[in-house]
Structure formats: structure tokens, C-alpha cells
Design a protein around this motif. Structure first.
Motif, PDB file in Angstrom:
ATOM      1  N   LEU A  61     -37.742  17.118  33.823  1.00  0.00           N
ATOM      2  CA  LEU A  61     -37.242  15.918  33.145  1.00  0.00           C
ATOM      3  C   LEU A  61     -36.070  16.248  32.219  1.00  0.00           C
ATOM      4  N   VAL A  62     -36.129  17.372  31.526  1.00  0.00           N
ATOM      5  CA  VAL A  62     -35.020  17.773  30.651  1.00  0.00           C
ATOM      6  C   VAL A  62     -33.765  18.033  31.479  1.00  0.00           C
ATOM      7  N   LEU A  63     -33.914  18.699  32.619  1.00  0.00           N
ATOM      8  CA  LEU A  63     -32.757  18.942  33.482  1.00  0.00           C
ATOM      9  C   LEU A  63     -32.165  17.634  34.010  1.00  0.00           C
ATOM     10  N   ILE A  64     -33.030  16.720  34.421  1.00  0.00           N
ATOM     11  CA  ILE A  64     -32.541  15.411  34.890  1.00  0.00           C
ATOM     12  C   ILE A  64     -31.845  14.668  33.762  1.00  0.00           C
ATOM     13  N   GLN A  65     -32.406  14.750  32.555  1.00  0.00           N
ATOM     14  CA  GLN A  65     -31.771  14.101  31.409  1.00  0.00           C
ATOM     15  C   GLN A  65     -30.384  14.693  31.158  1.00  0.00           C
ATOM     16  N   TYR A  66     -30.274  16.012  31.187  1.00  0.00           N
ATOM     17  CA  TYR A  66     -28.987  16.670  30.967  1.00  0.00           C
ATOM     18  C   TYR A  66     -27.983  16.285  32.054  1.00  0.00           C
ATOM     19  N   MET A  67     -28.442  16.278  33.293  1.00  0.00           N
ATOM     20  CA  MET A  67     -27.548  15.921  34.395  1.00  0.00           C
ATOM     21  C   MET A  67     -27.085  14.477  34.278  1.00  0.00           C
ATOM     22  N   GLY A  68     -27.986  13.584  33.876  1.00  0.00           N
ATOM     23  CA  GLY A  68     -27.600  12.186  33.710  1.00  0.00           C
ATOM     24  C   GLY A  68     -26.638  11.989  32.553  1.00  0.00           C
ATOM     25  N   GLU A  69     -26.888  12.686  31.459  1.00  0.00           N
ATOM     26  CA  GLU A  69     -26.031  12.548  30.277  1.00  0.00           C
ATOM     27  C   GLU A  69     -24.617  13.046  30.532  1.00  0.00           C
ATOM     28  N   ASN A  70     -24.474  14.097  31.330  1.00  0.00           N
ATOM     29  CA  ASN A  70     -23.165  14.680  31.597  1.00  0.00           C
ATOM     30  C   ASN A  70     -22.597  14.266  32.959  1.00  0.00           C
ATOM     31  N   ALA A  71     -23.183  13.272  33.585  1.00  0.00           N
ATOM     32  CA  ALA A  71     -22.717  12.729  34.869  1.00  0.00           C
ATOM     33  C   ALA A  71     -22.596  13.824  35.925  1.00  0.00           C
ATOM     34  N   ILE A  72     -23.587  14.694  35.999  1.00  0.00           N
ATOM     35  CA  ILE A  72     -23.641  15.730  37.022  1.00  0.00           C
ATOM     36  C   ILE A  72     -24.493  15.194  38.168  1.00  0.00           C
ATOM     37  N   MET A  73     -23.876  15.035  39.326  1.00  0.00           N
ATOM     38  CA  MET A  73     -24.516  14.502  40.535  1.00  0.00           C
ATOM     39  C   MET A  73     -24.874  13.012  40.439  1.00  0.00           C
ATOM     40  N   PHE A  74     -24.530  12.369  39.343  1.00  0.00           N
ATOM     41  CA  PHE A  74     -24.778  10.940  39.172  1.00  0.00           C
ATOM     42  C   PHE A  74     -23.491  10.286  38.707  1.00  0.00           C
ATOM     43  N   PRO A  75     -23.224   9.061  39.152  1.00  0.00           N
ATOM     44  CA  PRO A  75     -22.085   8.334  38.569  1.00  0.00           C
ATOM     45  C   PRO A  75     -22.343   8.099  37.080  1.00  0.00           C
ATOM     46  N   TYR A  76     -21.297   7.984  36.303  1.00  0.00           N
ATOM     47  CA  TYR A  76     -21.429   7.885  34.851  1.00  0.00           C
ATOM     48  C   TYR A  76     -22.346   6.735  34.430  1.00  0.00           C
ATOM     49  N   SER A  77     -22.151   5.551  34.985  1.00  0.00           N
ATOM     50  CA  SER A  77     -22.951   4.390  34.567  1.00  0.00           C
ATOM     51  C   SER A  77     -24.426   4.559  34.938  1.00  0.00           C
ATOM     52  N   LEU A  78     -24.706   5.135  36.089  1.00  0.00           N
ATOM     53  CA  LEU A  78     -26.086   5.390  36.483  1.00  0.00           C
ATOM     54  C   LEU A  78     -26.663   6.573  35.701  1.00  0.00           C
ATOM     55  N   GLY A  79     -25.826   7.536  35.376  1.00  0.00           N
ATOM     56  CA  GLY A  79     -26.265   8.712  34.621  1.00  0.00           C
ATOM     57  C   GLY A  79     -26.807   8.360  33.253  1.00  0.00           C
ATOM     58  N   ILE A  80     -26.199   7.377  32.601  1.00  0.00           N
ATOM     59  CA  ILE A  80     -26.674   6.932  31.288  1.00  0.00           C
ATOM     60  C   ILE A  80     -28.077   6.359  31.403  1.00  0.00           C
ATOM     61  N   ILE A  81     -28.308   5.565  32.417  1.00  0.00           N
ATOM     62  CA  ILE A  81     -29.632   4.967  32.632  1.00  0.00           C
ATOM     63  C   ILE A  81     -30.658   6.054  32.938  1.00  0.00           C
ATOM     64  N   ILE A  82     -30.295   6.984  33.808  1.00  0.00           N
ATOM     65  CA  ILE A  82     -31.205   8.075  34.170  1.00  0.00           C
ATOM     66  C   ILE A  82     -31.511   8.939  32.956  1.00  0.00           C
ATOM     67  N   GLU A  83     -30.503   9.214  32.157  1.00  0.00           N
ATOM     68  CA  GLU A  83     -30.715  10.024  30.954  1.00  0.00           C
ATOM     69  C   GLU A  83     -31.693   9.350  30.004  1.00  0.00           C
ATOM     70  N   GLU A  84     -31.523   8.070  29.772  1.00  0.00           N
ATOM     71  CA  GLU A  84     -32.417   7.342  28.864  1.00  0.00           C
ATOM     72  C   GLU A  84     -33.833   7.247  29.431  1.00  0.00           C
ATOM     73  N   LEU A  85     -33.963   7.007  30.725  1.00  0.00           N
ATOM     74  CA  LEU A  85     -35.295   6.937  31.331  1.00  0.00           C
ATOM     75  C   LEU A  85     -36.015   8.281  31.257  1.00  0.00           C
TER      76      LEU A  85
END
Length: 126
Positions: A61-85
Motif C-alpha cells: 500500500l505504501v508503494l502504491i501510495q508513492y507511485m500514485g502521488e508521483n504519477a508513476i505508472m498512473f496518470p496524474y489525475s488518477l494518481g491523486i485518487i489512488i494515493e488518497e485511497l
């Protein structure tokens, strides 16, 4: 979030909002470290008795949060949602673990271990 509610020129007793925020966080950190040092035996034993699967799940979960926050493998707008979730799921896991944790059960399990001696309400390693 609170930063947007505080005026940029906020001054209290000669110090800015950022200074007060940093000092409050510093006090919280010092108190937490003090409590951790006070209860290090319990803390270490709890860490050793936690399921490895829980460690693995939180790490993922921490890795997914980091990837979402920094838009790694996720589009920026979706990364923010993934990071928060992911962050909210980590908080929920911690809350559930703390909610179900009972010190009496922990101490009874600790007393039954052969490498621990419970004397005069103190837990000491042998």
C-alpha cells in the motif's frame, strides 16, 4: 488544508503560522518518541508478533501510495485518487489493528513465552 484558511501574513507572538505548525509537530514527535522509549519492550514484542502478511500488505500500500502521488505508472489525475485511497486504507488497517489489540491478551501471551519473565509487573527479557 488548514494552510488555505490561514492568511499568508498571519503572525502570532511574533512568529508565522509555519513556525507554529512546525513547533506543534515537533512537540508531538518528542512526546511520541518519549512514549516509545518508555514502552520499548512492549513495542518490540508487538512488532515481532505481527503477521508478516500484514507487513507485506502495508508495504504494498505504501508503494502504491508513492507511485500514485508521483504519477508513476498512473496518470496524474488518477494518481491523486489512488494515493488518497491507499493512504486511507493504511489508516483503516492501523485503526482496526489498534481497535482489536488488547493489552491483557498481549501480556498473557507474553507471560506464556519461555524467554520472558514477568516479575513485579515488569517484563524483562532473559
Amino acid at each position: 488544508m488548514l494552510d488555505s484558511m490561514v492568511p499568508s501574513d498571519f503572525i502570532f507572538l511574533g512568529y508565522s503560522y509555519d513556525w507554529w505548525e512546525d513547533m506543534v509537530l515537533l512537540v508531538i514527535i518528542i512526546v511520541m518518541l518519549g512514549l516509545l522509549a518508555y514502552s520499548w519492550r512492549y513495542f518490540w514484542t508487538v512488532l515481532k508478533n505481527i503477521s508478516r502478511l500484514l507487513y507485506l500488505g502495508v508495504t504494498v500500500l505504501v508503494l502504491i501510495q508513492y507511485m500514485g502521488e508521483n504519477a508513476i505508472m498512473f496518470p496524474y489525475s488518477l494518481g491523486i485518487i489512488i494515493e488518497e485511497l491507499a493512504e486511507n486504507v493504511i489508516y483503516i488497517v492501523a485503526l482496526i489493528y489498534l481497535w482489536t489489540f488488547t493489552l491483557a491478551d498481549f501480556e498473557s501471551r507474553l507471560a506464556n513465552r519461555p524467554d520472558f519473565d514477568v516479575t513485579r509487573n515488569n517484563v524483562t527479557m532473559q
